[in-house]
Write an enzyme that holds these catalytic residues in place. Structure first.
Site, PDB file in Angstrom:
ATOM      1  N   HIS A  17       0.689  -1.138   0.025  1.00  6.16           N
ATOM      2  CA  HIS A  17       0.081  -0.028   0.096  1.00  6.16           C
ATOM      3  C   HIS A  17       0.774   1.205  -0.036  1.00  6.16           C
ATOM      4  O   HIS A  17       0.187   2.421  -0.037  1.00  6.16           O
ATOM      5  CB  HIS A  17      -0.934   0.065   1.110  1.00  6.16           C
ATOM      6  CG  HIS A  17      -2.024  -1.090   1.428  1.00  6.16           C
ATOM      7  ND1 HIS A  17      -2.723  -1.761   0.245  1.00  6.16           N
ATOM      8  CD2 HIS A  17      -1.899  -2.030   2.506  1.00  6.16           C
ATOM      9  CE1 HIS A  17      -3.450  -2.687   0.853  1.00  6.16           C
ATOM     10  NE2 HIS A  17      -2.882  -2.704   1.862  1.00  6.16           N
TER      11      HIS A  17
HETATM   12 ZN   LIG Z   1      -3.671  -6.997   4.014  1.00  8.89          ZN
END
Ligand SMILES: [Zn+2]
Length: 318
Positions: free
Chosen positions: A117
Site C-alpha cells: 500500500h
Molecule cells: Zn492485508
C-alpha cells in the site's frame, strides 16, 4: 514501547515465527538464513519515493497517518522512527537482498516486507516503503533485470495491492495477479475489469473451498499467459485467515497452508525465481502460518527434483 497496544498488528509476530523455526530446525536455520544488517536509506529509496515524502517521515503526523493511529502524532518523531519506520527500512532492505538471491535461481523468503500500500509520494495501510518496487527498480538500475524482462507479482494478501499497482499499471513487463476482498480497504479496483483480468475481487466471508477453487483455476491461467518470467514476487499475506481482524474472509488455517503450498509448488515446478514476503496478518495465527511456510520451503528443498532449484534461503528481519 507499548505502541503495539494501539494497533491490530502483532509487533512480535516475526520474532515468534523465527522462534518456531529455531525450535524445529536448530542450527540448520543459521546456515540457510541471512540477517539484514543495513537498513534502506532515504538516498536509496529515492529510486521509487519522492524526496518530499521521505523527508516528511521525520514528522509524527506523517507516521501516524501511514499506520492509521491518529494518537501517534503526539509522540516525538524520533521515538516513532526508531520503533516503526526503522523496522520498515530493515524489512525493505530484506526484500532487496531476497530479490538479489532469488535471481540466482531460488525461492527466498523475507520474513517481513510485502508493503503493497506504499505509493511514490505517500504511505498508507501500515506501509511506509514500496519494498517490491524498490527491489525491482534497484536491480533494473544495476542492469541485473532489463526493462523488458517479465516480472510477476502474485498478491494473495486479503487487501488489494493498490500501492504496487500504482507503480506498474502502465509497465507491460510487470504483470499482477491479485486476489483480494473488495469489501475492505482499499476497495474495488475502478475501471474496466477486462483490462485487468487477474486483479480478481472476492466478496467478504468467502470460504476455503471457494477461495482455493478460484486460486487453483486462475493462477495457472495467469502463469500460462506470462511465460518465462525472470522473477516473481509472492505477497503471502496471512490476513485471509478467518480469525484475522481485518481481512474479513473465512478461509481456514489449513486452507491458508494449502494456498501457500500450491503457489510455491507451482512456481517451483516452473523454475521461476521467487521472492516471498509476508505482507499483512493481524491474527494470533499469523506467526504460525509464516513459520509453517518457511518450514515447508526448508523441508522440501532437499528433494532434488527441481535440479538447481533446491536452494531456499530465509531473510530474517526479526
Ligand atoms: Zn492485508
Amino acid at each position: 514501547m507499548g505502541l503495539e497496544k494501539l494497533h491490530p498488528f502483532d509487533a512480535k509476530k516475526f520474532s515468534k515465527a523465527w522462534s518456531l523455526l529455531l525450535n524445529e530446525f536448530g542450527d540448520e536455520i543459521s546456515a540457510l538464513s541471512t540477517i539484514v544488517t543495513t537498513p534502506a536509506t532515504n538516498e536509496a529509496l529515492e529510486i521509487v519515493h519522492s524526496r518530499e515524502y521521505l523527508t516528511s517521515l521525520q514528522q509524527s503526523k506523517t507516521i501516524a497517518s501511514v499506520v492509521e493511529i491518529p494518537a501517534l502524532r503526539f509522540i516525538p518523531g524520533f521515538v516513532l522512527q526508531k520503533g516503526l519506520v526503522d523496522s520498515a527500512r530493515y524489512a525493505t532492505a530484506g526484500t532487496l537482498l531476497a530479490t538479489r538471491q532469488a535471481l540466482e535461481s531460488s525461492i527466498v523468503f523475507n520474513i517481513g516486507g510485502g508493503f503493497h500500500h506504499a505509493f511514490s509520494d505517500h504511505g498508507e495501510g501500515f506501509c511506509f516503503f514500496a519494498d517490491a518496487a524498490f527491489a525491482l527498480e534497484t536491480l533494473r538500475a544495476e542492469r541485473k533485470i532489463s526493462p523488458t524482462d517479465k516480472v510477476l507479482m502474485i498478491d494473495l494478501d486479503a487487501h488489494r495491492g493498490n500501492g504496487f499497482t500504482s507503480f506498474y499499471e502502465n509497465d507491460k513487463s510487470v504483470s499482477i495477479f491479485d486476489l483480494y476482498n473488495m469489501q475492505v480497504y482499499p476497495g474495488l479496483k475502478q475501471g474496466e475489469p477486462d483490462d485487468f483480468p487477474f486483479i480478481i475481487p472476492l466478496r467478504a466471508g468467502l470460504n476455503s473451498d471457494e477461495y482455493l477453487k478460484t486460486l487453483k483455476t486462475e493462477l495457472p491461467l495467469f502463469l500460462d499467459s506470462n511465460p518465462h518470467p525472470t522473477l516473481a514476487f509472492y505477497n503471502a499475506g496471512t490476513d485471509i485467515v478467518a480469525t484475522d481482524k481485518l481481512g474479513a474472509l473465512s478461509v481456514s488455517y489449513d486452507a491458508v497452508k494449502e494456498r501457500d503450498r500450491f503457489v510455491v509448488d507451482l512456481l517451483r515446478e516452473k523454475n521461476i525465481p521467487t521472492v516471498i514476503m509476508t505482507s499483512g496478518g493481524y491474527s494470533n495465527d499469523s506467526y504460525k502460518l509464516i513459520a509453517d511456510l518457511a518450514s515447508y520451503l526448508i523441508r522440501t528443498s532437499a528433494c532434488g527434483i527441481f535440479n538447481n532449484y533446491c536452494h531456499n534461503a530465509l531473510i530474517g528481519t526479526a
